[in-house]
Design a protein around this motif. Structure first.
Motif, PDB file in Angstrom:
ATOM      1  N   ASP A 137     -26.499   9.341  34.384  1.00 38.83           N
ATOM      2  CA  ASP A 137     -27.267   9.413  33.142  1.00 38.83           C
ATOM      3  C   ASP A 137     -26.476   8.873  31.955  1.00 38.83           C
ATOM      4  OD1 ASP A 137     -29.351  10.478  34.535  1.00 38.83           O
ATOM      5  OD2 ASP A 137     -29.098  12.539  33.815  1.00 38.83           O
ATOM      6  N   ILE A 138     -25.186   9.184  31.922  1.00 37.15           N
ATOM      7  CA  ILE A 138     -24.342   8.710  30.813  1.00 37.15           C
ATOM      8  C   ILE A 138     -24.217   7.184  30.851  1.00 37.15           C
ATOM      9  CG2 ILE A 138     -21.978   8.683  29.915  1.00 37.15           C
ATOM     10  CD1 ILE A 138     -21.795  11.651  30.771  1.00 37.15           C
TER      11      ILE A 138
ATOM     12  N   THR B  92     -26.216   5.018  32.275  1.00 36.78           N
ATOM     13  CA  THR B  92     -27.527   4.432  31.965  1.00 36.78           C
ATOM     14  C   THR B  92     -27.810   4.470  30.477  1.00 36.78           C
ATOM     15  OG1 THR B  92     -28.359   5.140  34.130  1.00 36.78           O
ATOM     16  CG2 THR B  92     -29.999   4.562  32.462  1.00 36.78           C
ATOM     17  N   SER B  93     -27.473   5.583  29.833  1.00 38.91           N
ATOM     18  CA  SER B  93     -27.715   5.727  28.394  1.00 38.91           C
ATOM     19  C   SER B  93     -26.910   4.703  27.588  1.00 38.91           C
ATOM     20  CB  SER B  93     -27.344   7.141  27.947  1.00 38.91           C
ATOM     21  OG  SER B  93     -27.439   7.280  26.545  1.00 38.91           O
ATOM     22  N   VAL B  94     -25.654   4.488  27.974  1.00 38.45           N
ATOM     23  CA  VAL B  94     -24.782   3.572  27.231  1.00 38.45           C
ATOM     24  C   VAL B  94     -25.107   2.113  27.530  1.00 38.45           C
ATOM     25  CG1 VAL B  94     -22.394   2.808  26.903  1.00 38.45           C
ATOM     26  CG2 VAL B  94     -22.922   5.260  27.062  1.00 38.45           C
ATOM     27  N   GLU B  95     -25.300   1.793  28.803  1.00 33.78           N
ATOM     28  CA  GLU B  95     -25.454   0.400  29.207  1.00 33.78           C
ATOM     29  C   GLU B  95     -26.905  -0.072  29.230  1.00 33.78           C
ATOM     30  OE1 GLU B  95     -23.315  -0.137  32.850  1.00 33.78           O
ATOM     31  OE2 GLU B  95     -21.427   0.620  32.022  1.00 33.78           O
ATOM     32  N   GLY B  96     -27.832   0.862  29.062  1.00 30.51           N
ATOM     33  CA  GLY B  96     -29.237   0.478  28.967  1.00 30.51           C
ATOM     34  C   GLY B  96     -29.910   0.193  30.290  1.00 30.51           C
ATOM     35  N   LYS B  97     -29.214   0.396  31.394  1.00 34.07           N
ATOM     36  CA  LYS B  97     -29.806   0.199  32.719  1.00 34.07           C
ATOM     37  C   LYS B  97     -29.031   1.005  33.748  1.00 34.07           C
ATOM     38  CE  LYS B  97     -27.067  -3.937  33.731  1.00 34.07           C
ATOM     39  NZ  LYS B  97     -27.099  -5.354  34.169  1.00 34.07           N
ATOM     40  N   ARG B  98     -29.716   1.366  34.817  1.00 38.65           N
ATOM     41  CA  ARG B  98     -29.072   2.128  35.876  1.00 38.65           C
ATOM     42  C   ARG B  98     -28.218   1.194  36.739  1.00 38.65           C
ATOM     43  NH1 ARG B  98     -31.540   7.131  37.019  1.00 38.65           N
ATOM     44  NH2 ARG B  98     -30.973   6.997  39.218  1.00 38.65           N
TER      45      ARG B  98
ATOM     46  N   HIS C  49     -16.784   6.206  28.810  1.00 35.74           N
ATOM     47  CA  HIS C  49     -17.804   6.099  27.750  1.00 35.74           C
ATOM     48  C   HIS C  49     -17.687   7.271  26.770  1.00 35.74           C
ATOM     49  CE1 HIS C  49     -19.649   2.566  29.265  1.00 35.74           C
ATOM     50  NE2 HIS C  49     -20.288   3.123  30.288  1.00 35.74           N
TER      51      HIS C  49
ATOM     52  N   TYR D 112     -20.706   7.456  24.090  1.00 38.58           N
ATOM     53  CA  TYR D 112     -21.734   8.434  24.433  1.00 38.58           C
ATOM     54  C   TYR D 112     -21.346   9.767  23.799  1.00 38.58           C
ATOM     55  CZ  TYR D 112     -24.713  11.616  27.093  1.00 38.58           C
ATOM     56  OH  TYR D 112     -25.627  12.576  27.438  1.00 38.58           O
TER      57      TYR D 112
ATOM     58  N   HIS E  91     -22.445  13.693  23.771  1.00 38.33           N
ATOM     59  CA  HIS E  91     -23.277  14.644  24.520  1.00 38.33           C
ATOM     60  C   HIS E  91     -23.801  15.754  23.600  1.00 38.33           C
ATOM     61  CE1 HIS E  91     -20.553  18.160  24.702  1.00 38.33           C
ATOM     62  NE2 HIS E  91     -19.567  17.270  24.704  1.00 38.33           N
TER      63      HIS E  91
END
Length: 488
Positions: A92-93, A95-101, A390, A396, A398
């Motif tokens: 999840d972290i 994906t949130s930072v890089e914009g994709k899984r 990240h 990121y 939290h």
């Protein structure tokens, strides 16, 4: 189910760092749920500011179901409590930072039975294109297949004979370890020497009768360990330490026997090469032996790859691919760089084996990482470490004020680093860890029980409580189990 006094005390603790050491079956999960209820009741945080971490998806799902089921009637929005695995948090972290899984490596979900398949494939590719790697790989399998238990660690000859049967075989009263050449030798060090000679194509005879008659009322006929017919030279491997002393469990005349053999070769003018256990432990045996043999005119004719590989397969010598995959997990989980691994070699009892293993691992780890990059994917260990970076870089942020970790004894260095990064980012966040250092079962996945044992040193001043009552069995079973476990 009403909580015990111990569970209540653990649930009400709200220091910065809280550790609950819980016996098996003592209601850890119930205590975690009670902790969440306590934090919500005290209005310390909102439900979506609570993170409960588990080590596998089934444990995370159970925790989530228990939390929602028990708290839904008490606290509005309790279904927003986040219960997930470390890997899901990492995913999840990222994906949130890089914009994709990110894509997960194809082999990441393999079972333990075939976890080494990717290593086998990489090793075959390296061996096909790099003769030096192939030699290191074969050396590891042929010479270092098993640990070499040092002779001083045995208490008696009977103890050593039992060990020989465990690591070798016992046929028609002959105990020993089977070499690539087919004979039975009497020690792991002799096995290493014999297999090294076989790989290098050096003809030898094992325990050939000495060319002179030595049998008398004090001595049997002498049989030196190795004989090299092409250079008419004998070779004795003596079980002597750095001070020329034999293991204490050997009969008292072993050192006298060494002196007698040396004197015999001198009096008969027969050539003798000596190696010792001390040289093996110091990792100088094979370089010295090679120099001695070449100085006496011995020709080395390395055997063809297929002949060696066929013999290894015939003797069912393992490839260690699954073990090496586990080692890579450990190394990445604990952020062990090649330089750090290199520094650990000097502290190993069997330095030769440690060096041989690391020589193979360095190439395999580099090729493994290259394989990940070429496929543009990550493995489970990357999933944690990328998330850590990240958070540490501030990419990121939290939302959590309370971080709970179940089964804390199974935490690895990289998971601990993830938790620390979250706590460092929000100094007011609290940590509540529950576990039992007697129940660690994830060593194969990089778990490090010392993190829990040294909890305060790792995370700071800690309030510790205990759950000592088990609901899993009666006192009679507990007494027998305790006596058994504590005997080890």
């Amino acid at each position: 189910q009403p909580l015990t006094d111990e569970q209540r005390q653990a649930a009400l603790m709200m220091e910065d760092r809280n550790l609950v050491i819980a016996a098996a079956g003592s209601g850890k999960s119930s205590t975690v749920v009670a902790k969440i209820a306590s934090a919500l009741a005290a209005k310390f945080c909102e439900p979506n500011e609570i993170l409960a971490l588990a080590f596998n998806s089934s444990a995370a799902e159970e925790l989530e179901k228990r939390s929602i089921a028990r708290l839904s009637t008490l606290f509005e929005g309790s279904n927003q409590v986040v219960a997930q695995t470390f890997h899901r948090l990492g995913l999840d972290i990222i994906t949130s930072v890089e914009g994709k899984r990110p894509d997960l490596a194809p082999w990441a979900g393999e079972t333990q039975d075939n976890a080494g398949a990717v290593i086998e494939e990489i090793a075959r590719e390296l061996a096909a294109n790099d003769a030096q790697f192939w030699l290191r790989w074969i050396t590891l399998r042929a010479i270092c297949a098993r640990p070499n238990k040092e002779l001083p660690r045995f208490e008696s000859i009977a103890d050593y004979d039992q060990y020989l049967v465990q690591v070798g075989e016992d046929r028609d009263g002959h105990k020993g370890i089977r070499t690539l050449n087919g004979e039975l030798v009497k020690s792991m060090e002799e096995l290493a020497i014999a297999n090294w000679l076989f790989i290098n194509g050096v003809p030898y005879e094992y325990e050939k009768s000495y060319e002179y008659d030595t049998a008398d009322n004090q001595h049997r006929q002498y049989h030196p360990d190795f004989y090299y017919p092409e250079i008419d030279c004998y070779h004795e491997h003596f079980a002597l330490d750095e001070n020329g002393r034999a293991p204490s469990f050997f009969s008292g005349d072993y050192e006298q026997g060494v002196a007698w053999k040396r004197a015999l070769h001198t009096s008969k003018s027969t050539a003798l090469i000596e190696t010792t256990s001390a040289k093996y432990r110091a990792d100088t045996l094979f370089s010295d032996l090679q120099a001695d043999l070449k100085a006496r005119g011995q020709t080395f004719r390395p055997r063809p790859r297929k002949e060696i590989e066929d013999r290894l397969d015939e003797l069912k010598v393992p490839s260690f691919a699954g073990f090496i995959r586990t080692f890579i997990v450990h190394a990445k989980s604990n952020d062990l760089t090649p330089a750090l691994l290199e520094s650990k070699v000097a502290s190993q009892r069997d330095k030769f084996r440690a060096k041989a293993f690391l020589a193979v691992m360095s190439s395999l780890m580099a090729a493994y990482e290259k394989r990940l990059r070429s496929l543009n994917c990550i493995d489970f260990e990357d999933m944690i470490m990328l998330a850590v970076r990240h958070i540490e870089a501030g990419r990121y942020v939290h939302p959590y004020k309370l971080v709970l970790v179940d089964e804390f004894q199974d935490i690895s260095r990289c998971r601990a680093r993830l938790v620390k990064a979250m706590l460092d980012q929000k100094p007011d966040a609290r940590l509540f860890a529950v576990g039992d250092d007697w129940q660690s079962i994830y060593r194969f996945a990089g778990a490090d029980p010392s993190i829990m044992i040294n909890f305060a040193k790792e995370f700071g001043v800690t309030s510790t409580s205990y759950l000592t009552r088990t609901f899993r069995s009666n006192q009679g079973i507990a007494d027998v189990a305790s006596a058994f476990v504590q005997a080890n």
